[in-house]
Scaffold this active site. Structure first.
Site, short mmCIF file in Angstrom:
data_model
loop_
_atom_site.label_atom_id
_atom_site.label_comp_id
_atom_site.label_asym_id
_atom_site.label_seq_id
_atom_site.Cartn_x
_atom_site.Cartn_y
_atom_site.Cartn_z
N GLY A 63 -94.88 -47.13 -54.06
CA GLY A 63 -94.33 -45.78 -54.09
C GLY A 63 -92.90 -45.74 -53.58
N GLU B 142 -92.01 -20.30 -53.33
CA GLU B 142 -90.76 -20.61 -54.04
C GLU B 142 -90.89 -20.32 -55.53
OE1 GLU B 142 -89.41 -24.29 -51.12
OE2 GLU B 142 -90.29 -24.74 -53.05
C1 LIG Z 1 -93.25 -28.91 -55.34
C2 LIG Z 1 -93.03 -29.51 -53.99
C3 LIG Z 1 -92.09 -28.95 -53.12
C4 LIG Z 1 -91.87 -29.50 -51.87
N1 LIG Z 1 -90.92 -28.94 -51.05
C5 LIG Z 1 -90.63 -29.52 -49.87
C6 LIG Z 1 -89.58 -29.01 -49.05
O1 LIG Z 1 -88.92 -28.03 -49.39
N2 LIG Z 1 -89.31 -29.67 -47.87
C7 LIG Z 1 -90.02 -30.76 -47.48
O2 LIG Z 1 -89.71 -31.33 -46.44
N3 LIG Z 1 -91.04 -31.25 -48.22
C8 LIG Z 1 -91.36 -30.66 -49.40
N4 LIG Z 1 -92.38 -31.15 -50.17
C9 LIG Z 1 -93.19 -32.25 -49.65
C10 LIG Z 1 -92.49 -33.58 -49.80
O3 LIG Z 1 -91.97 -33.70 -51.11
C11 LIG Z 1 -93.47 -34.70 -49.49
O4 LIG Z 1 -93.91 -34.53 -48.16
C12 LIG Z 1 -92.83 -36.05 -49.65
O5 LIG Z 1 -92.44 -36.25 -50.99
C13 LIG Z 1 -93.80 -37.16 -49.23
O6 LIG Z 1 -93.18 -38.38 -49.44
P1 LIG Z 1 -94.05 -39.66 -49.83
O7 LIG Z 1 -93.10 -40.80 -49.86
O8 LIG Z 1 -95.24 -39.75 -48.96
O9 LIG Z 1 -94.61 -39.35 -51.28
P2 LIG Z 1 -93.85 -39.00 -52.63
O10 LIG Z 1 -92.46 -38.56 -52.37
O11 LIG Z 1 -94.76 -38.08 -53.36
O12 LIG Z 1 -93.77 -40.37 -53.40
C14 LIG Z 1 -94.90 -41.06 -53.84
C15 LIG Z 1 -94.47 -42.05 -54.90
O13 LIG Z 1 -95.57 -42.93 -55.17
C16 LIG Z 1 -95.67 -43.13 -56.56
N5 LIG Z 1 -97.06 -43.48 -56.85
C17 LIG Z 1 -98.16 -42.74 -56.60
N6 LIG Z 1 -99.27 -43.41 -56.94
C18 LIG Z 1 -98.86 -44.60 -57.42
C19 LIG Z 1 -99.55 -45.74 -57.94
N7 LIG Z 1 -100.89 -45.79 -58.00
N8 LIG Z 1 -98.82 -46.80 -58.36
C20 LIG Z 1 -97.46 -46.78 -58.29
N9 LIG Z 1 -96.77 -45.72 -57.80
C21 LIG Z 1 -97.46 -44.66 -57.37
C22 LIG Z 1 -95.22 -41.81 -57.17
O14 LIG Z 1 -94.78 -42.01 -58.49
C23 LIG Z 1 -94.10 -41.40 -56.22
O15 LIG Z 1 -92.84 -41.84 -56.65
C24 LIG Z 1 -92.63 -30.62 -51.45
C25 LIG Z 1 -93.59 -31.18 -52.30
C26 LIG Z 1 -93.79 -30.64 -53.56
C27 LIG Z 1 -94.82 -31.25 -54.49
#
Ligand SMILES: Cc1cc2nc3c(=O)[nH]c(=O)nc-3n(C[C@H](O)[C@H](O)[C@H](O)COP(=O)(O)OP(=O)(O)OC[C@H]3O[C@@H](n4cnc5c(N)ncnc54)[C@H](O)[C@@H]3O)c2cc1C
Length: 431
Positions: free
Chosen positions: A16, A175
């Site tokens: 990810g 939003e």
């Molecule tokens: C619509 C929306 C609005 C948001 N607004 C805010 C905000 O205003 N402020 C804020 O702080 N947070 C916000 N968030 C929350 C924030 O985006 C998340 O907390 C953050 O993205 C988490 O980061 P992460 O790295 O854990 O996961 P993510 O950023 O979701 O990244 C996960 C990655 O893993 C990849 N992946 C998943 N499964 C697999 C697999 N099996 N194989 C290969 N790749 C895979 C995906 O493609 C993705 O690129 C929002 C979320 C959403 C959905």
């Protein structure tokens, strides 16, 4: 380290390239490890602005950056565009379909998706917002609903096309509802002949007693007032019992005819975590040790939205700053391990939370400071522009955004002529 990869330098595999994975990959630059980043999308996505793409305010490239490009400077890092389908912790390898990849250290940062609380059949009628594809699907449904309304001759039949239901009043639902109301009332007027887009109804449906339940009560109340000022109808204590193509049912059989429903409730983490054999919470997040590794499996870290981390009995929220801090901390832990030192516990630095409601309206909690309206919106704008680093170009985005967002200009309202399968995009449902 006894390496299953048989290499001189340990291999760190990161699943990810979201906020957590990307920060970990960047922080490992200069460390004596080979890094492999695997993602099923070829781009890193700035999810906080997804709702802008969904409501036709920004175009997709404004909020997405190719992962290869972002990580190009680290020469001991490789990017694989593919989906991890299975984890095999006892053999220290991950599977991409029928292809296996060994690791010495694994970091799982696969984020979270939607949960329909066991009613997955609703997904067809009420898409959630998580990926660029979701945002484009929602945008297409919204624009096509207005087009369908324009083709209807009988005024009484137009209602369901001009009624939009957003389910879930967390930050994303708030939003989306605010941006939809602004699209209808401030951007579209004058574009259609058979109806006044200002009469569009936007309903925000929430099962709990208030919007933005994770925020202090005064900010929830302020958010509700700001939404109503924009023309959004807020319905709290309204539990959704059915969603289909014609609308939704709430509570004891109340029916709302709405041809467009958007799902902004419920979080579920990827089922691949089930292969880890560690305790998961109700949303499928892995319970991690204080240093973010798994209990009894120190070679595996779980980060970001996929991790259940508690501090002083409170769960660290699923937000981008927390994910980035976890990525940075995991890099430090890996370096300490390689140097034979004890890892340190993760500490979350809460820099506050903010939710935007519309142009010039938002709420923000920064320490003890509670901001509302314009001041909160300026804070939100500033923070989001700062974090857009590495995207297409902050200046280009800023100009596009200022033009479209502040000046109420049409920016991303063009429906693609051809769908992905090469077929012409279907016109609005035959009436
Ligand atoms: C619509 C929306 C609005 C948001 N607004 C805010 C905000 O205003 N402020 C804020 O702080 N947070 C916000 N968030 C929350 C924030 O985006 C998340 O907390 C953050 O993205 C988490 O980061 P992460 O790295 O854990 O996961 P993510 O950023 O979701 O990244 C996960 C990655 O893993 C990849 N992946 C998943 N499964 C697999 C697999 N099996 N194989 C290969 N790749 C895979 C995906 O493609 C993705 O690129 C929002 C979320 C959403 C959905």
């Amino acid at each position: 380290m006894n390496s299953p990869t048989g290499r001189d330098r340990p291999r760190v595999v990161i699943l990810g390239a979201g906020f957590a994975g990307l920060r970990l990959a960047r922080s490992l630059r200069g460390t004596a490890v080979d890094v492999v980043v695997i993602d099923r999308q070829n781009h890193h996505l700035f999810q906080p602005l997804l709702y802008q793409v969904a409501t036709a305010g920004l175009a997709a490239p404004d909020i997405a950056a190719p992962i290869r490009r972002v990580l190009r400077r680290n020469k001991s890092l490789r990017v694989i565009y593919g989906e991890v389908t299975k984890l095999e912790p006892d053999k220290k390898r991950v599977w991409l379909g029928d292809e296996a990849l060994s690791y010495d250290i694994l970091a799982i940062a696969t984020g979270a998706g939607h949960s329909y609380f066991g009613r997955d059949e609703w997904a067809e009628f009420a898409p959630g917002l998580k990926t660029l594809r979701d945002a484009q699907d929602i945008r297409s449904r919204i624009l096509r609903a207005f087009e369908a309304a324009e083709r209807i001759e009988v005024e009484a039949e137009r209602g369901p096309w001009l009624r939009f239901a957003v389910v879930g009043a967390g930050p994303t639902g708030v939003e989306l509802a605010g941006a939809l109301a602004e699209l209808a009332r401030k951007i579209l007027p004058g574009d259609f002949r058979r109806f006044d887009s200002g009469m569009t109804e936007v309903l925000l449906i929430e099962g709990g007693p208030r919007v933005l339940s994770a925020y202090p009560e005064d900010l929830s109340q302020s958010a509700e007032r700001q939404l109503e000022k924009l023309g959004v109808t807020v319905r709290c204590d309204a539990r959704v019992t059915m969603i289909d193509a014609d609308g939704i049912s709430i509570n004891e059989g109340e029916r709302i005819a709405a041809r467009t429903t958007i799902w902004a409730a419920g979080v579920q983490v990827s089922p691949i975590l089930e292969g880890l054999g560690c305790p998961l919470d109700r949303a499928g997040r892995a319970h991690v040790s204080p240093d973010l590794s798994l209990q009894g499996q120190p070679d595996i870290y779980v980060l970001g939205d996929a991790a259940h981390v508690e501090e002083a009995g409170k769960q660290v929220p699923g937000v981008a700053p927390a994910a980035m801090q976890m990525g940075k901390h995991a890099a430090q832990s890996i370096r300490r391990r390689l140097a034979g030192k004890q890892s340190r516990p993760f500490r979350y630095r809460d820099k506050g939370s903010m939710a935007t409601i519309g142009r010039a309206s938002a709420v923000a909690e920064i320490g003890r400071l509670h901001l509302r309206g314009y001041a909160a919106w300026l804070a939100w704008l500033f923070v989001h522009l700062i974090f857009l680093v590495g995207f297409r170009s902050r200046i280009v985005v800023l100009i596009n955004w200022a033009w479209a967002y502040i000046g109420y200009r049409p920016a991303a309202r063009v429906l693609a002529e051809l769908a992905e399968d090469g077929q012409a995009e279907a016109p609005p449902e035959k009436l």
